[in-house]
Design an enzyme around this catalytic site. Structure first.
Site, PDB file in Angstrom:
ATOM      1  N   THR A   1       7.275   6.402   0.944  1.00 46.50           N
ATOM      2  CA  THR A   1       5.972   5.846   0.602  1.00 46.50           C
ATOM      3  C   THR A   1       5.970   5.556  -0.889  1.00 46.50           C
ATOM      4  O   THR A   1       5.900   6.474  -1.696  1.00 46.50           O
ATOM      5  CB  THR A   1       4.856   6.844   0.951  1.00 46.50           C
TER       6      THR A   1
ATOM      7  N   LYS B   1       0.966   1.142   5.155  1.00 45.30           N
ATOM      8  CA  LYS B   1       1.003   2.608   5.016  1.00 45.30           C
ATOM      9  C   LYS B   1      -0.081   3.074   4.048  1.00 45.30           C
ATOM     10  O   LYS B   1      -0.806   4.043   4.306  1.00 45.30           O
ATOM     11  CB  LYS B   1       2.388   3.040   4.516  1.00 45.30           C
TER      12      LYS B   1
ATOM     13  N   LYS C   1      -2.356  11.612  -4.469  1.00 40.73           N
ATOM     14  CA  LYS C   1      -1.306  10.609  -4.705  1.00 40.73           C
ATOM     15  C   LYS C   1      -1.544   9.382  -3.820  1.00 40.73           C
ATOM     16  O   LYS C   1      -1.404   8.241  -4.266  1.00 40.73           O
ATOM     17  CB  LYS C   1       0.064  11.224  -4.390  1.00 40.73           C
TER      18      LYS C   1
END
Lengths: 291, 291, 291, 291
Positions: B93, B169, B238
Site C-alpha cells: 500500500t 485501495k 497512515k
C-alpha cells in the site's frame, strides 16, 4: 382497541391502514384533509382536532417534524389534557429535546408516553414491515405490542426513557449520513484517477461494505438516479441537524456531523434539495472538478 | 517460475510462503534478517540486496510504506536497472504519488510494472485468502495470474494504469476510517443518553450496517478490546494520510478526511497509537465526557 | 422621551442608566427583581409585566437569548399589542430567525421594529461607549438617534431590514470565534515545538494581527487567566450556534463553524464552560498533549 | 564579508541586492539563469553549482520549497560538505521536517546552521524591510546580525533550535489562512442576508479586526480584485499543508486546518489557483449560492 392516529402523511397512512386491518377502531386527525378520505373509506372516523382523540386508549402520532408535533400535540393542548391511563405513542422522528419535553408534559399531566420511531419507507409501512425502535416504561411498551405487531417486523427496546428510542434513531441516521458522504468522497477520489465508480462500488459492496446502506445509496450514486427520491437530500440534512442538536444538548462532539452539514448546505445551493439523498455525491464530485 | 520477493514482514512472509508452496523458485530479500530464516528453511534463496533479484521473471514487493519502497526499489537502483521483459509487481500500500513515480521509473527503464495492493490480514496472507486489487497493462496482469491464484481468493482489476489499483485501495481504506469514526461518534451519542452501546451495536449491524467493517470494529469498541491490535490506530492514521495526499495531488476535497486525521492525532496523544484502530472510539468518548 | 426598557442584566442595567442620565422618563421591567432596585433609586418606574410598557414611545429590549425574547416579547403578547406608532428597539443578540419573526409580528401588529445589537462589555455599557449596529427603516432609526447617542460611541447602519443588524453582529462574532480557535491552535503548534507562547503572541500581535480580538484573547491565553471571565466559553458557543443557525436558514456553508462548535462541546466536558472564552486554548493544548 | 546566496527568485534577488549594497562580496547560484544577470551587473560573481559556495563565510538560501532545498542543498552534497566554521542561513519557508533534517545534516557535517524565514513581499525584500524570524545557536545568530540589518526591519528570535523559527513562520501563516477563510465565510453570511460586504468590511476592520491581515485580504475580497496576485491561492494552500504536516509530525490536532485545506482544493477546481489568495472568498460565496 380504540386507537387515535395523528398525522397522515405517506408513512402515517400506511401505518394507520395496518392498524385498521388488524381490527382496531380508529379515529384519525390530520392538519390537512389529505390522507383522511382513503382511511375514512376503510372505516376510520375523522376528527377535526387532536383534542377529539383524548378518549382513545392509545394515540399514535406520526408527524413530520418538531414544528408539527409542537402544533398538534402541545399548542393544541393535547399533551396536557390527555387523561391519566391514556397512552401517547409518538412514532415520529423528533429531536432529543422535543422527546424530553413531551415526556415531561405527559408526566406532569398524568398520562403515559412512549416513543417508537421507525426505520423503513412508505411501502414498508403499508406492508407492516417497519423496524421499530421503542423507548418507554415496560408497562407502556407492553400495551403497544399489538400495535407494533400490526405495523412492524421487528421491535428494538432502547430503554425505559422514551428519549432513548429517539437518540437511537438519530444516531443510526447519522451513521447513514456519514456513510453517504464518505462513499461520495471515495467515489470522487477514484473517479478523478480514472477508475470507474461502478467497478469500485462492486468491490466495496461485495467485501467489507455489504450493508444495505452502502448498497442502496451507492447504487443510486453510480446510476446517477436521483429524481425518484424515496428520501430527499433535504430530509438527510434534517437528520444531520437532529444529530447535531442532540450532540449540542448532551455535549457530545460530533466532528464529522459538523462537516457533513455544511456539505448539505452547499448541495442545496446546487439545487439538489429535493433530489435523492444519494445526489450528495454529485455535489462532492462537482467540488472535485468532475462533471 | 523464478520469482523475487522484496519485503518479509508479517504479510510478505505469508505471501512468499504461498508462492513457494505453489512450486515457484523463490529468491527473497529483506532489510533485516527477520523473516528470511523461515523461508530459507522452506527452500527460498536469500539475497543480500534488491539488485540480486534482477534476473527473476517477476519481482513481488511487499514493503511497509513509501520510505521503504524508496530505499529498496529506487535508491538501490532496482527500478532503474530491472531489465526489459522483467516485471515488478508491487503489492504494498503506497501513496498515489509513489505509484506514479514507480510507473514512470520502470517505463523509462524499459521494464514492466504492475500494482496489486491487497485486503486481508497476515492470517489470510498465509492461507492464500487475500483480496487483490490489480492495476496495470493487461499483458502484465496476465503474467501475474498464477501468482494471484497462489496468494489470493479474488482479484479485482482496477484499470490499465498501475496507480488505479492504489487509489482503489486508498479510497476503500478511507471509507473504513470514516466508518470507524462515525460509529465511534454514534456510540458516544447514544451512551451519553443512557443507551447501552452493545444494544445499539446489535441494532445497526443487524439492519443497515451488516458489513464486516462495522461488525468487526464495532465489536471491538463494544468489548473495549484494544490490546491485541491486528491493525493499530497508527496504521489507520497512515491510511487517512494516504487519502489526504491522494486528494491533494488530484485536487479532490475530502472534508471528512481532514477532520478524521485530527481526531487520530488527538488519539495519539491519549496513548492509543499502538492500540487497535477501534480504540478511536475511546478518544471520541473521552471528548464527550464519557469514561 | 418616555422609554420602556425590558431586560436588566449587566448590560441592560448599564444601558438603562445611560438613558436615565440623558433625562428620559424610564419604565423598566425584568423577569427577576435583580437590577430593578438600583434603577428605581435613580428614578425609573418599575413595571410588573411587558404589557405595562405599551404606552412608552420606544421600548428597548436587552434580553439574554431567544428564549427570553420569546417569553417577554411574544408569549406575553407585547409584540402583537404594541400600538401603531410605538417602536420596539431590540438591542439583544438574537438569532436571525427570531429577528425575522419579530419583524413580522410587529409588521402585522402595525407597530415599528428596529434591531440594534451592540459590541462592548458591561463597563462600556455603563459608560455609554458601546458600538451599535442598527437595522431598520430610516425613519425608525432616526427616532432612535438620541437613544443611540446616550448609549453608544458609534452607530453602524446595516440595512433597512432589522435582521441585517443581527446578521452583522452574528457574522462578526463568528469571526471572533474563528480568531480564538485559530490562535489557540497556533499556540499549541509552536508550544509543541518548544517555542514560548508569549513570544509568539508578541510577534503576531505586533505585526499582522494587531486587532483587539487577537490582543485581548491572546493575552488571556498566554497568562492562562481564565477565572475572571468577562465573556465565557459557554457564551462563545452560543455565538457559534447563532452563526450555524443563520447559515442553516440562509443556506450558507460555514465549514469552520462546524468544526469550532465541536471544539467547544469538547471544552465544556473539560469543565471550561464558565471560564473565559480564551480557555478554549487550554482544551486545544490538552488535545495536543500539552499540559 | 564573503557571502554565498542560493536561490534567486523574486524574493532572493531583492535580498541578495541588499547584501551587495551593504558592501559584501557576493557569490550567487540559481538553478536557472534568471536573476543572475542583474546581480552580476551589480558586482556579484555567478557560480555554477552550490558546491562553488563552500568557501563563503555564510551561505544564505532562499529557495521555493522543500523540493528545491532538497535538490540544491542536500542532493548536491552542499550540506554534507560545508566546512566546519561555515554557516548556512536558510531563509526559505520550509517544512518542519526539512528544518530538522538540515539541522541534523549540518550538525553531522560539522558546519553551522540557522533558520530565518521572513515575512514580507518582494518589494519589502528589495527595500530591506522584511520581518525576520530567526532560530539557531546564539553565536550563529550573532554572526548573521549584519545580514539581518541589511535585509530586514525587525528580527524576532524564536529559539536556539533552527526549527523554532520555521514553526513560528508556519503557525503565523496558518493564522492568516484561518483569517482569510473565516472572513470569506462571514462575508458570504452577511451578503446572503442582503448586507453589503464593503460595509461589513469597514465595520470589522475599524473595530476588533484592525490588523493588516484582515485589512489587506478583506479589501481584495470586497473589490474582487484577484488578478494581480502578490500571493496566490496555490501558495496559500502550500502554507496550510505546511501547518498540517507540522501538526502531523508533532501530534498537534489542527481541526480548522483540515477543513481549510479542503476548501482550497475545491477552489483550485474553480480555477482560482493562480489568483490572489483572497479569491478564496469567491469560492466560499459560490458554495453559498452567491454569484
Amino acid at each position: 382497541m380504540k386507537i387515535g392516529f395523528l398525522g397522515l402523511g405517506l408513512m402515517g397512512c400506511g401505518m394507520a391502514g395496518r392498524l385498521l386491518d388488524a381490527g382496531n377502531e380508529l379515529i384519525v386527525c390530520n392538519r390537512t384533509a389529505s390522507g383522511t378520505d382513503a382511511l375514512r373509506a376503510r372505516g376510520a372516523r375523522v376528527a377535526a382536532t387532536p383534542l377529539d382523540l383524548l378518549d382513545a386508549e392509545v394515540v399514535v402520532s406520526m408527524l413530520a417534524d418538531d414544528a408539527a408535533v409542537e402544533a398538534m400535540c402541545i399548542t393544541s393542548g393535547f399533551a396536557a389534557r390527555l387523561p391519566a391511563g391514556r397512552l401517547h405513542l409518538n412514532m415520529a422522528t423528533v429531536s432529543l429535546r422535543m422527546a424530553k419535553r413531551l415526556t415531561q408534559l405527559h408526566r406532569e399531566g398524568g398520562s403515559d408516553y412512549a416513543a417508537a420511531p421507525v426505520f423503513g419507507r412508505p411501502a414498508a409501512a403499508e406492508q407492516g414491515q417497519l423496524d421499530i425502535v421503542a423507548g418507554g416504561a415496560a408497562a407502556a411498551l407492553k400495551r403497544c405490542e399489538p400495535l407494533f405487531a400490526a405495523m412492524g417486523k421487528s421491535v428494538f427496546i432502547a430503554g425505559e426513557e422514551p428519549a432513548t428510542a429517539n437518540i437511537v434513531k438519530i444516531a443510526r441516521n447519522y451513521m447513514l449520513a456519514a456513510a453517504v458522504e464518505s462513499m461520495g468522497e471515495a467515489f470522487a477520489l477514484v473517479r478523478k484517477s480514472g477508475v470507474d465508480a461502478k467497478a469500485f462500488y462492486e468491490l466495496v459492496t461485495t467485501t467489507s461494505f455489504t450493508g444495505s446502506s452502502y448498497r442502496n445509496y451507492g447504487k443510486l450514486m453510480v446510476e446517477r438516479n436521483f429524481d425518484n427520491a424515496s428520501f430527499t437530500l433535504k430530509l438527510g440534512l434534517k437528520d444531520v441537524e437532529l444529530a447535531l442538536a442532540a450532540g449540542g444538548d448532551t455535549q457530545v462532539p460530533l466532528p464529522l456531523a459538523g462537516v457533513i452539514r455544511e456539505q448539505h448546505l452547499g448541495a442545496l445551493n446546487s439545487g439538489l434539495g429535493d433530489k435523492d439523498w444519494a445526489s450528495l455525491a454529485e455535489y462532492i464530485a462537482a467540488r472535485a472538478g468532475l462533471s
